[in-house]
Design a protein around this motif. Structure first.
Motif, PDB file in Angstrom:
ATOM      1  N   TYR A   1       0.809  -1.208   0.000  1.00  0.00           N
ATOM      2  CA  TYR A   1       0.000   0.000   0.000  1.00  0.00           C
ATOM      3  C   TYR A   1       0.849   1.268   0.000  1.00  0.00           C
ATOM      4  N   ASP A   2       2.075   1.189   0.527  1.00  0.00           N
ATOM      5  CA  ASP A   2       2.963   2.357   0.433  1.00  0.00           C
ATOM      6  C   ASP A   2       3.236   2.696  -1.035  1.00  0.00           C
ATOM      7  N   LYS A   3       3.505   1.650  -1.828  1.00  0.00           N
ATOM      8  CA  LYS A   3       3.728   1.877  -3.257  1.00  0.00           C
ATOM      9  C   LYS A   3       2.451   2.362  -3.930  1.00  0.00           C
ATOM     10  N   ALA A   4       1.331   1.763  -3.575  1.00  0.00           N
ATOM     11  CA  ALA A   4       0.062   2.189  -4.171  1.00  0.00           C
ATOM     12  C   ALA A   4      -0.185   3.670  -3.912  1.00  0.00           C
ATOM     13  N   ALA A   5       0.114   4.119  -2.692  1.00  0.00           N
ATOM     14  CA  ALA A   5      -0.067   5.536  -2.359  1.00  0.00           C
ATOM     15  C   ALA A   5       0.834   6.408  -3.233  1.00  0.00           C
ATOM     16  N   ARG A   6       2.070   5.972  -3.418  1.00  0.00           N
ATOM     17  CA  ARG A   6       3.010   6.765  -4.230  1.00  0.00           C
ATOM     18  C   ARG A   6       2.528   6.865  -5.685  1.00  0.00           C
ATOM     19  N   PHE A   7       2.049   5.746  -6.227  1.00  0.00           N
ATOM     20  CA  PHE A   7       1.605   5.758  -7.622  1.00  0.00           C
ATOM     21  C   PHE A   7       0.284   6.520  -7.778  1.00  0.00           C
ATOM     22  N   LEU A   8      -0.600   6.402  -6.791  1.00  0.00           N
ATOM     23  CA  LEU A   8      -1.846   7.166  -6.840  1.00  0.00           C
ATOM     24  C   LEU A   8      -1.568   8.665  -6.753  1.00  0.00           C
ATOM     25  N   LYS A   9      -0.594   9.028  -5.937  1.00  0.00           N
ATOM     26  CA  LYS A   9      -0.220  10.437  -5.832  1.00  0.00           C
ATOM     27  C   LYS A   9       0.305  10.944  -7.171  1.00  0.00           C
ATOM     28  N   GLY A  10       1.096  10.118  -7.855  1.00  0.00           N
ATOM     29  CA  GLY A  10       1.587  10.494  -9.176  1.00  0.00           C
ATOM     30  C   GLY A  10       0.460  10.644 -10.179  1.00  0.00           C
ATOM     31  N   ALA A  11      -0.498   9.698 -10.153  1.00  0.00           N
ATOM     32  CA  ALA A  11      -1.634   9.764 -11.077  1.00  0.00           C
ATOM     33  C   ALA A  11      -2.472  11.007 -10.806  1.00  0.00           C
ATOM     34  N   ALA A  12      -2.697  11.305  -9.528  1.00  0.00           N
ATOM     35  CA  ALA A  12      -3.484  12.494  -9.178  1.00  0.00           C
ATOM     36  C   ALA A  12      -2.775  13.769  -9.621  1.00  0.00           C
ATOM     37  N   GLY A  13      -1.446  13.761  -9.569  1.00  0.00           N
ATOM     38  CA  GLY A  13      -0.685  14.921 -10.017  1.00  0.00           C
ATOM     39  C   GLY A  13      -0.803  15.146 -11.519  1.00  0.00           C
ATOM     40  N   HIS A  14      -0.835  14.061 -12.287  1.00  0.00           N
ATOM     41  CA  HIS A  14      -0.944  14.190 -13.741  1.00  0.00           C
ATOM     42  C   HIS A  14      -2.375  14.441 -14.194  1.00  0.00           C
ATOM     43  N   TRP A  15      -3.355  13.865 -13.467  1.00  0.00           N
ATOM     44  CA  TRP A  15      -4.766  14.006 -13.855  1.00  0.00           C
ATOM     45  C   TRP A  15      -5.577  14.479 -12.647  1.00  0.00           C
ATOM     46  N   PRO A  16      -5.319  15.715 -12.190  1.00  0.00           N
ATOM     47  CA  PRO A  16      -5.990  16.210 -10.971  1.00  0.00           C
ATOM     48  C   PRO A  16      -7.492  16.350 -11.126  1.00  0.00           C
ATOM     49  N   GLU A  17      -7.977  16.344 -12.351  1.00  0.00           N
ATOM     50  CA  GLU A  17      -9.418  16.491 -12.568  1.00  0.00           C
ATOM     51  C   GLU A  17     -10.177  15.186 -12.348  1.00  0.00           C
ATOM     52  N   LYS A  18      -9.462  14.087 -12.129  1.00  0.00           N
ATOM     53  CA  LYS A  18     -10.105  12.771 -11.971  1.00  0.00           C
ATOM     54  C   LYS A  18     -10.215  12.427 -10.485  1.00  0.00           C
ATOM     55  N   SER A  19     -11.446  12.426 -10.012  1.00  0.00           N
ATOM     56  CA  SER A  19     -11.685  12.270  -8.575  1.00  0.00           C
ATOM     57  C   SER A  19     -11.252  10.909  -8.056  1.00  0.00           C
ATOM     58  N   GLN A  20     -11.300   9.867  -8.910  1.00  0.00           N
ATOM     59  CA  GLN A  20     -11.036   8.528  -8.386  1.00  0.00           C
ATOM     60  C   GLN A  20      -9.632   8.384  -7.806  1.00  0.00           C
ATOM     61  N   TYR A  21      -8.664   9.121  -8.358  1.00  0.00           N
ATOM     62  CA  TYR A  21      -7.301   8.986  -7.840  1.00  0.00           C
ATOM     63  C   TYR A  21      -7.185   9.618  -6.455  1.00  0.00           C
ATOM     64  N   TRP A  22      -7.824  10.770  -6.255  1.00  0.00           N
ATOM     65  CA  TRP A  22      -7.793  11.397  -4.935  1.00  0.00           C
ATOM     66  C   TRP A  22      -8.523  10.526  -3.914  1.00  0.00           C
ATOM     67  N   GLU A  23      -9.667   9.989  -4.319  1.00  0.00           N
ATOM     68  CA  GLU A  23     -10.461   9.171  -3.393  1.00  0.00           C
ATOM     69  C   GLU A  23      -9.736   7.881  -3.037  1.00  0.00           C
ATOM     70  N   GLN A  24      -9.128   7.243  -4.049  1.00  0.00           N
ATOM     71  CA  GLN A  24      -8.375   6.016  -3.780  1.00  0.00           C
ATOM     72  C   GLN A  24      -7.159   6.308  -2.918  1.00  0.00           C
ATOM     73  N   LEU A  25      -6.516   7.446  -3.164  1.00  0.00           N
ATOM     74  CA  LEU A  25      -5.351   7.827  -2.366  1.00  0.00           C
ATOM     75  C   LEU A  25      -5.750   8.011  -0.905  1.00  0.00           C
ATOM     76  N   ALA A  26      -6.867   8.678  -0.679  1.00  0.00           N
ATOM     77  CA  ALA A  26      -7.344   8.859   0.702  1.00  0.00           C
ATOM     78  C   ALA A  26      -7.644   7.514   1.350  1.00  0.00           C
ATOM     79  N   SER A  27      -8.244   6.602   0.596  1.00  0.00           N
ATOM     80  CA  SER A  27      -8.558   5.273   1.137  1.00  0.00           C
ATOM     81  C   SER A  27      -7.286   4.525   1.524  1.00  0.00           C
ATOM     82  N   VAL A  28      -6.262   4.645   0.690  1.00  0.00           N
ATOM     83  CA  VAL A  28      -5.000   3.961   0.990  1.00  0.00           C
ATOM     84  C   VAL A  28      -4.363   4.548   2.245  1.00  0.00           C
ATOM     85  N   TYR A  29      -4.373   5.877   2.360  1.00  0.00           N
ATOM     86  CA  TYR A  29      -3.802   6.501   3.556  1.00  0.00           C
ATOM     87  C   TYR A  29      -4.550   6.062   4.816  1.00  0.00           C
ATOM     88  N   LEU A  30      -5.861   5.885   4.711  1.00  0.00           N
ATOM     89  CA  LEU A  30      -6.617   5.393   5.860  1.00  0.00           C
ATOM     90  C   LEU A  30      -6.215   3.967   6.208  1.00  0.00           C
TER      91      LEU A  30
END
Length: 416
Positions: free
Chosen positions: A201-230
């Motif tokens: 999940y540490d890696k998943a968080a890092r990759f989700l953060k990268g995806a959110a940075g490239h496509w900030p308009e896509k809510s699923q990456y932010w939501e998945q990132l928050a879920s992973v941090y939880l």
């Protein structure tokens, strides 16, 4: 997350893109390596037919040439290779694969041509979902690349992911995304999916953060990132992720708004939670139902914004049609010693269905007693005594109220 994984792991199944392997320079190399002059000339002519998209005519001449050349020679290997390409242009993948494998099996092709044909065979196996065979040929091809390009790295990553070799796939995909400023979204999706499959999940968080940075308009990456941090028990980072999504205007799911508000309360900023939810209600991102209005009340209560909490409770009463929210309003006003406001709220509560009528009578008796309206207060407390959950408290307050009434009468007589 399962949708992302499924989409990602199907990424390899796409139309095959091929290039003509038998160029003039390749034919010249083959001739130097013992391709006969007559075969070279005929293949050159056939190649011209294929370049002119005269595939059927080229195939006829290739099959005739196949019968003329000697077995186990480079001539046969080159003919079979071009036959495979011709079949591929007609989308006959199975036939093309068989012919190209036969060409490789002869073992007479020049080394570079063998590698390139092996890559083509790997693509054909992948198109037919025979991924283990595809990997076997692709690895030989990949080892010849001095500086692999991102697309080549992702070809390997996709093959490995298809065979559930996620730990092997991640380094290829990760190298690909670091090599370009504009990686494809599917590359990140593969990295995210593979990390989840490995429960890293540490890696998943890092990759989700990268995806959110490239496509900030896509809510699923932010939501998945928050879920992973939880999942990682990093609530502060989870809240920060949802806040960024909110600021970007892409937080749309009711569950995500609820998580944002709950996290803000838990992290000690309930006033911000109240403002988040107020905006979400105004924008109709969430319904004005018991769940979200109740959460709104809790946010303002936690922030000690009591007037705002009262307004939220009034909205809750309107939404539910119940009287219990007015009881809560009354309790707030009792704590503020605003007795008249408490009585008004309790009278509103009694006009609606109640889950705790005894509590309403008890609180009404207390508020009236504090205003020295002893007769009405004592009557309310006697009503409260009729309910099991308030009987004991009502008896105590009755004694207290009667004492206050006696004291008040004594003072009135003495003053007279």
């Amino acid at each position: 997350m399962s949708t992302v994984i499924a989409n990602c792991l199907r990424r390899i199944r796409r139309p095959l893109t091929v290039t003509l392997l038998i160029g003039c320079s390749a034919l010249a190399v083959a001739q130097d390596d013992s391709l006969s002059g007559s075969t070279y000339n005929k293949l050159t002519d056939i190649q011209q037919l294929m370049a002119e998209e005269k595939t059927e005519e080229a195939l006829t001449e290739l099959w005739e040439l196949r019968e003329e050349v000697d077995p186990d020679t480079m001539d046969l290997a080159m003919v079979l290779q071009m036959l495979g390409y011709a079949e591929l242009t007609r989308d006959n993948h199975s036939e093309a694969l068989e012919l190209m494998r036969a060409s490789l099996d002869i073992g007479k092709l020049p080394e570079q041509m063998k590698v390139e044909l092996g890559y083509m065979v790997a693509q054909l196996y992948a198109a037919q979902e025979q991924f283990d065979e595809a990997i076997r040929f692709a690895q030989v091809w990949f080892e010849t690349l001095e500086e692999p390009k991102p697309q080549q790295l992702m070809f390997m990553a996709n093959l490995l992911a298809q065979t559930e070799r996620y730990a092997d796939a991640i380094p290829f995909a990760e190298q690909a995304v670091t090599m370009t400023d504009e990686p494809q979204e599917s590359w990140y999706q593969l990295l995210i999916a593979a990390s989840f499959q490995l429960e890293e999940y540490d890696k998943a968080a890092r990759f989700l953060k990268g995806a959110a940075g490239h496509w900030p308009e896509k809510s699923q990456y932010w939501e998945q990132l928050a879920s992973v941090y939880l999942m990682l028990e990093q609530e502060g980072k989870a809240l920060a992720s949802l806040q960024l999504a909110w600021r970007n205007g892409v937080l749309e799911k009711e569950s995500s708004v609820r998580s944002l508000v709950q996290l803000a309360i838990a992290e000690g900023i309930p006033d911000r939670a109240g403002r988040f939810l107020e905006a979400a209600l105004e924008q109709e991102l969430v319904p004005r139902d018991e769940t979200f209005l109740g959460l709104w009340v809790n946010a303002w209560n936690s922030a000690r914004e009591y007037d705002k909490a009262v307004a939220a409770l009034q909205a809750l009463a309107e939404a539910t049609g119940e009287g219990d929210p007015y009881l809560r309003i009354a309790n707030i006003r009792v704590e503020q010693a605003r007795w008249a406001d408490a009585v008004a709220a309790l009278e509103s509560a009694q006009q609606r269905p109640l889950k705790k009528p005894g509590q309403v009578w008890l609180t009404l008796g207390i508020a009236l007693t504090e205003q020295e309206n002893f007769e009405a207060g004592l009557n309310a407390l006697r009503e409260a005594r009729a309910y099991d959950d308030t009987r004991e408290q009502a008896n105590g307050w009755l004694k207290y109220a009667e004492g206050l009434r006696r004291q008040s009468r004594w003072q009135s007589r003495n003053n007279s």
